[in-house]
Design a protein around this motif. Structure first.
Motif, PDB file in Angstrom:
ATOM      1  N   ARG B 163       0.842  -1.204   0.000  1.00  0.00           N
ATOM      2  CA  ARG B 163       0.000   0.000   0.000  1.00  0.00           C
ATOM      3  C   ARG B 163       0.876   1.252   0.000  1.00  0.00           C
ATOM      4  NH1 ARG B 163      -4.179   2.011  -2.053  1.00  0.00           N
ATOM      5  NH2 ARG B 163      -5.636   3.112  -0.729  1.00  0.00           N
ATOM      6  N   TYR B 164       1.972   1.191   0.750  1.00  0.00           N
ATOM      7  CA  TYR B 164       2.911   2.320   0.793  1.00  0.00           C
ATOM      8  C   TYR B 164       3.429   2.625  -0.615  1.00  0.00           C
ATOM      9  CZ  TYR B 164       7.459   4.534   0.993  1.00  0.00           C
ATOM     10  OH  TYR B 164       8.522   5.359   0.733  1.00  0.00           O
ATOM     11  N   ALA B 165       3.833   1.561  -1.326  1.00  0.00           N
ATOM     12  CA  ALA B 165       4.397   1.743  -2.670  1.00  0.00           C
ATOM     13  C   ALA B 165       3.396   2.438  -3.578  1.00  0.00           C
ATOM     14  CB  ALA B 165       4.794   0.390  -3.256  1.00  0.00           C
ATOM     15  N   GLU B 166       2.127   2.151  -3.359  1.00  0.00           N
ATOM     16  CA  GLU B 166       1.106   2.764  -4.206  1.00  0.00           C
ATOM     17  C   GLU B 166       0.846   4.222  -3.820  1.00  0.00           C
ATOM     18  OE1 GLU B 166      -3.032   1.409  -6.140  1.00  0.00           O
ATOM     19  OE2 GLU B 166      -2.853   1.071  -4.007  1.00  0.00           O
ATOM     20  N   LEU B 167       0.881   4.519  -2.517  1.00  0.00           N
ATOM     21  CA  LEU B 167       0.490   5.857  -2.060  1.00  0.00           C
ATOM     22  C   LEU B 167       1.640   6.852  -2.017  1.00  0.00           C
ATOM     23  CD1 LEU B 167      -1.870   4.876   0.923  1.00  0.00           C
ATOM     24  CD2 LEU B 167      -2.548   5.675  -1.346  1.00  0.00           C
ATOM     25  N   SER B 168       2.871   6.364  -1.878  1.00  0.00           N
ATOM     26  CA  SER B 168       4.008   7.264  -1.748  1.00  0.00           C
ATOM     27  C   SER B 168       4.339   7.918  -3.081  1.00  0.00           C
ATOM     28  CB  SER B 168       5.210   6.465  -1.248  1.00  0.00           C
ATOM     29  OG  SER B 168       6.375   7.230  -1.386  1.00  0.00           O
ATOM     30  N   CYS B 169       4.916   9.105  -3.004  1.00  0.00           N
ATOM     31  CA  CYS B 169       5.301   9.813  -4.240  1.00  0.00           C
ATOM     32  C   CYS B 169       6.651   9.315  -4.751  1.00  0.00           C
ATOM     33  CB  CYS B 169       5.416  11.306  -3.970  1.00  0.00           C
ATOM     34  SG  CYS B 169       3.900  12.013  -3.363  1.00  0.00           S
ATOM     35  N   ILE B 170       7.396   8.600  -3.939  1.00  0.00           N
ATOM     36  CA  ILE B 170       8.754   8.188  -4.322  1.00  0.00           C
ATOM     37  C   ILE B 170       8.703   6.882  -5.119  1.00  0.00           C
ATOM     38  CG2 ILE B 170      10.994   7.416  -3.416  1.00  0.00           C
ATOM     39  CD1 ILE B 170      10.611   9.274  -1.091  1.00  0.00           C
ATOM     40  N   PRO B 171       9.347   6.822  -6.280  1.00  0.00           N
ATOM     41  CA  PRO B 171       9.379   5.568  -7.046  1.00  0.00           C
ATOM     42  C   PRO B 171      10.004   4.457  -6.202  1.00  0.00           C
ATOM     43  CG  PRO B 171      10.205   7.396  -8.359  1.00  0.00           C
ATOM     44  CD  PRO B 171      10.074   7.894  -6.951  1.00  0.00           C
ATOM     45  N   SER B 172       9.327   3.322  -6.141  1.00  0.00           N
ATOM     46  CA  SER B 172       9.810   2.250  -5.265  1.00  0.00           C
ATOM     47  C   SER B 172       9.480   0.879  -5.835  1.00  0.00           C
ATOM     48  CB  SER B 172       9.187   2.409  -3.876  1.00  0.00           C
ATOM     49  OG  SER B 172       7.779   2.363  -3.969  1.00  0.00           O
ATOM     50  N   ALA B 173      10.029  -0.140  -5.197  1.00  0.00           N
ATOM     51  CA  ALA B 173       9.690  -1.519  -5.540  1.00  0.00           C
ATOM     52  C   ALA B 173       9.714  -2.336  -4.252  1.00  0.00           C
ATOM     53  CB  ALA B 173      10.679  -2.096  -6.553  1.00  0.00           C
ATOM     54  N   ILE B 174       8.828  -3.328  -4.191  1.00  0.00           N
ATOM     55  CA  ILE B 174       8.736  -4.213  -3.032  1.00  0.00           C
ATOM     56  C   ILE B 174       9.146  -5.605  -3.499  1.00  0.00           C
ATOM     57  CG2 ILE B 174       7.180  -5.230  -1.312  1.00  0.00           C
ATOM     58  CD1 ILE B 174       7.282  -2.201  -1.132  1.00  0.00           C
ATOM     59  N   ILE B 175      10.018  -6.235  -2.748  1.00  0.00           N
ATOM     60  CA  ILE B 175      10.426  -7.605  -3.098  1.00  0.00           C
ATOM     61  C   ILE B 175      10.181  -8.511  -1.903  1.00  0.00           C
ATOM     62  CG2 ILE B 175      12.379  -9.110  -3.703  1.00  0.00           C
ATOM     63  CD1 ILE B 175      13.626  -6.572  -5.018  1.00  0.00           C
ATOM     64  N   MET B 176       9.534  -9.632  -2.165  1.00  0.00           N
ATOM     65  CA  MET B 176       9.365 -10.642  -1.126  1.00  0.00           C
ATOM     66  C   MET B 176      10.232 -11.826  -1.533  1.00  0.00           C
ATOM     67  SD  MET B 176       7.616 -11.171   1.654  1.00  0.00           S
ATOM     68  CE  MET B 176       5.931 -10.596   1.703  1.00  0.00           C
ATOM     69  N   SER B 177      11.103 -12.253  -0.618  1.00  0.00           N
ATOM     70  CA  SER B 177      11.995 -13.374  -0.962  1.00  0.00           C
ATOM     71  C   SER B 177      12.017 -14.390   0.170  1.00  0.00           C
ATOM     72  CB  SER B 177      13.413 -12.860  -1.227  1.00  0.00           C
ATOM     73  OG  SER B 177      13.925 -12.208  -0.086  1.00  0.00           O
ATOM     74  N   ARG B 178      12.377 -15.595  -0.192  1.00  0.00           N
ATOM     75  CA  ARG B 178      12.497 -16.681   0.797  1.00  0.00           C
ATOM     76  C   ARG B 178      13.779 -17.439   0.486  1.00  0.00           C
ATOM     77  NH1 ARG B 178       7.652 -20.714   2.598  1.00  0.00           N
ATOM     78  NH2 ARG B 178       8.528 -21.125   4.631  1.00  0.00           N
ATOM     79  N   ASN B 179      14.592 -17.623   1.508  1.00  0.00           N
ATOM     80  CA  ASN B 179      15.891 -18.293   1.338  1.00  0.00           C
ATOM     81  C   ASN B 179      16.709 -17.658   0.216  1.00  0.00           C
ATOM     82  OD1 ASN B 179      15.210 -20.169   3.354  1.00  0.00           O
ATOM     83  ND2 ASN B 179      14.121 -21.435   1.850  1.00  0.00           N
ATOM     84  N   GLY B 180      16.626 -16.366   0.091  1.00  0.00           N
ATOM     85  CA  GLY B 180      17.436 -15.661  -0.899  1.00  0.00           C
ATOM     86  C   GLY B 180      16.911 -15.754  -2.320  1.00  0.00           C
ATOM     87  N   VAL B 181      15.675 -16.230  -2.480  1.00  0.00           N
ATOM     88  CA  VAL B 181      15.101 -16.343  -3.825  1.00  0.00           C
ATOM     89  C   VAL B 181      13.812 -15.509  -3.885  1.00  0.00           C
ATOM     90  CG1 VAL B 181      14.111 -17.930  -5.534  1.00  0.00           C
ATOM     91  CG2 VAL B 181      16.062 -18.656  -4.134  1.00  0.00           C
ATOM     92  N   VAL B 182      13.680 -14.723  -4.944  1.00  0.00           N
ATOM     93  CA  VAL B 182      12.534 -13.812  -5.077  1.00  0.00           C
ATOM     94  C   VAL B 182      11.244 -14.603  -5.291  1.00  0.00           C
ATOM     95  CG1 VAL B 182      11.503 -12.012  -6.544  1.00  0.00           C
ATOM     96  CG2 VAL B 182      13.948 -11.944  -6.004  1.00  0.00           C
ATOM     97  N   GLU B 183      10.224 -14.258  -4.493  1.00  0.00           N
ATOM     98  CA  GLU B 183       8.894 -14.852  -4.718  1.00  0.00           C
ATOM     99  C   GLU B 183       8.037 -13.916  -5.563  1.00  0.00           C
ATOM    100  OE1 GLU B 183       8.097 -17.970  -1.157  1.00  0.00           O
ATOM    101  OE2 GLU B 183       7.288 -15.976  -0.874  1.00  0.00           O
ATOM    102  N   TYR B 184       8.105 -12.644  -5.279  1.00  0.00           N
ATOM    103  CA  TYR B 184       7.477 -11.683  -6.173  1.00  0.00           C
ATOM    104  C   TYR B 184       8.107 -10.315  -6.001  1.00  0.00           C
ATOM    105  CZ  TYR B 184       4.501  -9.952  -2.324  1.00  0.00           C
ATOM    106  OH  TYR B 184       4.039  -9.420  -1.158  1.00  0.00           O
ATOM    107  N   CYS B 185       7.984  -9.521  -7.047  1.00  0.00           N
ATOM    108  CA  CYS B 185       8.482  -8.139  -7.021  1.00  0.00           C
ATOM    109  C   CYS B 185       7.366  -7.242  -7.549  1.00  0.00           C
ATOM    110  CB  CYS B 185       9.720  -8.003  -7.909  1.00  0.00           C
ATOM    111  SG  CYS B 185      10.255  -6.279  -8.099  1.00  0.00           S
ATOM    112  N   LEU B 186       7.022  -6.265  -6.757  1.00  0.00           N
ATOM    113  CA  LEU B 186       5.984  -5.326  -7.163  1.00  0.00           C
ATOM    114  C   LEU B 186       6.640  -3.983  -7.423  1.00  0.00           C
ATOM    115  CD1 LEU B 186       2.671  -5.213  -7.024  1.00  0.00           C
ATOM    116  CD2 LEU B 186       3.179  -3.760  -5.072  1.00  0.00           C
ATOM    117  N   ASP B 187       6.583  -3.534  -8.654  1.00  0.00           N
ATOM    118  CA  ASP B 187       7.230  -2.269  -9.023  1.00  0.00           C
ATOM    119  C   ASP B 187       6.218  -1.130  -8.953  1.00  0.00           C
ATOM    120  OD1 ASP B 187       9.243  -0.525 -10.384  1.00  0.00           O
ATOM    121  OD2 ASP B 187       7.656  -0.517 -11.897  1.00  0.00           O
ATOM    122  N   SER B 188       6.616  -0.042  -8.337  1.00  0.00           N
ATOM    123  CA  SER B 188       5.719   1.120  -8.283  1.00  0.00           C
ATOM    124  C   SER B 188       6.477   2.353  -8.770  1.00  0.00           C
ATOM    125  CB  SER B 188       5.207   1.317  -6.864  1.00  0.00           C
ATOM    126  OG  SER B 188       4.321   2.404  -6.811  1.00  0.00           O
TER     127      SER B 188
END
Lengths: 110, 283
Positions: B163-188
């Motif tokens: 939600r932060y990535a969507e509402l903030s004015c700063i370009p950002s990305a959220i990454i969720m990883s497990r054991n050092g491997v990306v599960e998903y990346c949401l680019d905003s």
């Protein structure tokens, strides 16, 4: 439901003698909603269906085209988030809940 | 889900908040369900399985939510998600066209449109923009803002980060990883600002030497919700990015959930480095 809902809504509304605007007011919906529903340009939510069902005194299952009887059938439907994770125990719990809800409705009707 | 549909769903969430008189954080999805005459039941903790159910019996509705994951944020999100199925138009049609039990999957990698819609609705319901933007500005952005949002809205950190990535004015990305491997990346907005470099896909290994890799490499740090941060070039994360751009990497372990949440925010460009200077307009 796509094919049945607009026609069933119109038929139920006319049989109760409501205009589109009257039905919208009675059901607590925006005034143009009923014409959109009957034209098929908008589709209802469960909340919309529940309001229409109460006002028209027909079951939402009938409006949705699931049953052909006007009265509530007590048929249960469920949707699950992460359904693939559901276990037998999980499903049994939900079935129990659905049954309790159906019994409650039945005892209210009697 | 296109932008128009997102706007529609956001408006529907706001309409429900107003209808239920919920105008401050934290929003209670259980109180909203009661307002809608929907019974809410917690499943016993030993009953694992689906995170939430919407049950319709005749004209009665109930929501059952899982408690085997001991996170109030997760449980509140599950209830809000089911409210989404109840409140959003056209969901009845999708749910019942395949029989009485809808075979659905939730999660950010899933393509089932009504699940994505219900997730987005839950996010807007629990963290409405009007109540959250000020909070984000007050906290200056970054992980501090995400944590404040999660705290005030009683949301999980991943939900607050998205939600932060969507509402903030700063370009950002959220990454969720497990054991050092990306599960998903949401680019905003980060990739757009960086010149649309290659994205980070599921299964990508986190680059060594990053804050995320340091936490992921230590299971105790993940379990203890340890935090770490790093200054990096955007190109370290996104191949093909503008090499002049830098970003702030902030990572936090998610405890028993076993994953690491990473927030990448773009640093402001130093104007001195810009080749083209701003010319004063003449009138």
């Amino acid at each position: 439901m796509t094919n049945e809902f607009p026609a069933r809504l119109r038929a139920a509304r006319e049989s109760r003698g409501f205009s589109q605007t009257q039905l919208a007011i009675e059901a607590g919906l925006p005034s143009t909603t009923i014409s959109h529903f009957e034209a098929g340009s908008r589709k209802p939510s469960f909340d919309n269906l529940r309001r229409l069902s109460r006002t028209l005194n027909v079951s939402s299952d009938y409006l949705m085209g699931i049953t052909d009887t006007l009265e509530p059938t007590g048929a249960a439907s469920r949707i699950a988030r992460h359904l693939t994770n559901a276990t037998k125990e999980d499903i049994a719990f939900v079935e129990q809940m659905a049954q309790a809800m159906a019994n409650k409705t039945r005892s209210k009707d009697e | 889900m296109n932008d128009y549909r997102r706007q529609q769903i956001h408006a529907k969430a706001l309409a429900l908040l107003e209808d239920a008189g919920a105008q401050s954080l934290p929003v209670s999805p259980i109180a909203i369900a009661k307002h809608l005459d929907i019974a809410v039941h917690a499943k016993p903790a030993h009953v694992a399985g689906a995170s939430g159910w919407l049950i319709k019996s005749g004209e009665s509705f109930a929501i059952a939510y899982a408690t085997h994951i001991p996170s109030s944020g997760f449980q509140r999100f599950s209830v809000a998600h089911e409210l989404g199925h109840y409140w959003i138009d056209s969901h009845p049609e999708h749910i019942f066209k395949n029989g009485e039990m809808h075979q659905s999957h939730a999660g950010f990698e899933q393509a089932d449109p009504i699940e994505l819609e219900a997730d987005y609705f839950a996010s807007c319901l629990l963290m409405p923009g009007s109540m959250c933007k000020k909070l984000i500005w007050q906290k200056k952005d970054g992980l501090a803002a995400v944590k404040a949002l999660a705290d005030q809205a009683e949301a999980s950190l991943p939900a607050a980060a998205i939600r932060y990535a969507e509402l903030s004015c700063i370009p950002s990305a959220i990454i969720m990883s497990r054991n050092g491997v990306v599960e998903y990346c949401l680019d905003s907005g980060l990739r757009k600002e960086a010149g649309w470099p290659r994205g980070i896909s599921r299964g990508t290994r986190i680059v060594a030497g990053t804050a995320t890799a340091r936490i992921a490499g230590n299971p105790n740090a993940v379990a203890a919700c340890a935090e770490d941060s790093n200054e990096a070039e955007v190109v370290d994360w996104f191949a093909g990015a503008n090499p002049k751009l830098t970003l702030q990497e902030e990572a936090i372990g998610l405890g028993n959930y076993g994953r690491v949440l990473t927030l990448l925010t773009l640093n402001e460009v130093d104007e001195e480095d810009e080749e083209t200077k701003w010319e004063e307009p003449r009138f």
